[in-house]
Design a protein around this motif. Structure first.
Motif, PDB file in Angstrom:
ATOM      1  N   SER A   1      46.944  39.276  31.463  1.00  0.00           N
ATOM      2  CA  SER A   1      48.166  39.323  32.492  1.00  0.00           C
ATOM      3  C   SER A   1      47.440  40.085  33.703  1.00  0.00           C
ATOM      4  CB  SER A   1      48.954  40.316  32.294  1.00  0.00           C
ATOM      5  OG  SER A   1      49.954  39.564  30.666  1.00  0.00           O
ATOM      6  N   ARG A   2      46.483  41.068  33.632  1.00  0.00           N
ATOM      7  CA  ARG A   2      45.795  41.717  34.564  1.00  0.00           C
ATOM      8  C   ARG A   2      45.221  40.729  35.613  1.00  0.00           C
ATOM      9  NH1 ARG A   2      42.124  44.948  31.344  1.00  0.00           N
ATOM     10  NH2 ARG A   2      43.506  45.528  29.917  1.00  0.00           N
ATOM     11  N   ALA A   3      44.186  39.332  34.516  1.00  0.00           N
ATOM     12  CA  ALA A   3      43.701  38.746  35.785  1.00  0.00           C
ATOM     13  C   ALA A   3      45.480  37.834  36.976  1.00  0.00           C
ATOM     14  CB  ALA A   3      43.063  37.711  35.416  1.00  0.00           C
ATOM     15  N   ALA A   4      46.618  37.554  36.440  1.00  0.00           N
ATOM     16  CA  ALA A   4      47.265  37.347  36.914  1.00  0.00           C
ATOM     17  C   ALA A   4      47.839  38.012  37.645  1.00  0.00           C
ATOM     18  CB  ALA A   4      48.450  36.699  35.655  1.00  0.00           C
ATOM     19  N   GLU A   5      48.075  39.190  37.782  1.00  0.00           N
ATOM     20  CA  GLU A   5      48.634  39.927  38.720  1.00  0.00           C
ATOM     21  C   GLU A   5      46.981  39.874  39.495  1.00  0.00           C
ATOM     22  OE1 GLU A   5      49.322  43.712  37.152  1.00  0.00           O
ATOM     23  OE2 GLU A   5      50.139  43.159  35.745  1.00  0.00           O
ATOM     24  N   ASP A   6      45.958  39.819  39.465  1.00  0.00           N
ATOM     25  CA  ASP A   6      44.997  40.487  40.781  1.00  0.00           C
ATOM     26  C   ASP A   6      45.337  38.988  41.732  1.00  0.00           C
ATOM     27  OD1 ASP A   6      44.599  42.670  39.632  1.00  0.00           O
ATOM     28  OD2 ASP A   6      42.628  41.748  38.492  1.00  0.00           O
ATOM     29  N   LEU A   7      45.614  37.795  40.860  1.00  0.00           N
ATOM     30  CA  LEU A   7      45.418  36.629  41.739  1.00  0.00           C
ATOM     31  C   LEU A   7      46.490  36.495  42.052  1.00  0.00           C
ATOM     32  CD1 LEU A   7      44.380  34.158  38.473  1.00  0.00           C
ATOM     33  CD2 LEU A   7      43.315  34.484  41.160  1.00  0.00           C
TER      34      LEU A   7
END
Length: 73
Positions: free
Chosen positions: A44-50
């Motif tokens: 989920s954090r990776a999705a936010e960064d992307l």
């Protein structure tokens, strides 16, 4: 931060979204172990960064679809 091509960013967003959906389905079915909750948080954090990177890219690149279309929403 190194620059990546817009198309690479699109593919990464779609891949992360697929992984998030898979983890959510696994958790919903009750088949997931405890580690799945941590994985869900990490992805989920990776999705936010992307999403933030995509928003920045979309400000300068024409013809990019809206973010919500990439993640099926």
């Amino acid at each position: 931060m190194p620059r990546i091509k817009a198309q690479t960013l699109v593919i990464a967003i779609q891949a992360v979204d697929w992984q998030l959906r898979s983890l959510r389905d696994e958790l919903a079915s009750g088949a997931a172990g405890e580690e799945a909750y941590q994985l869900l948080e990490d992805w989920s954090r990776a999705a936010e960064d992307l999403e933030h990177a995509y928003d920045s890219e979309a400000a300068t690149v024409i013809n990019l679809p809206p973010y919500h279309e990439l993640v099926g929403g």
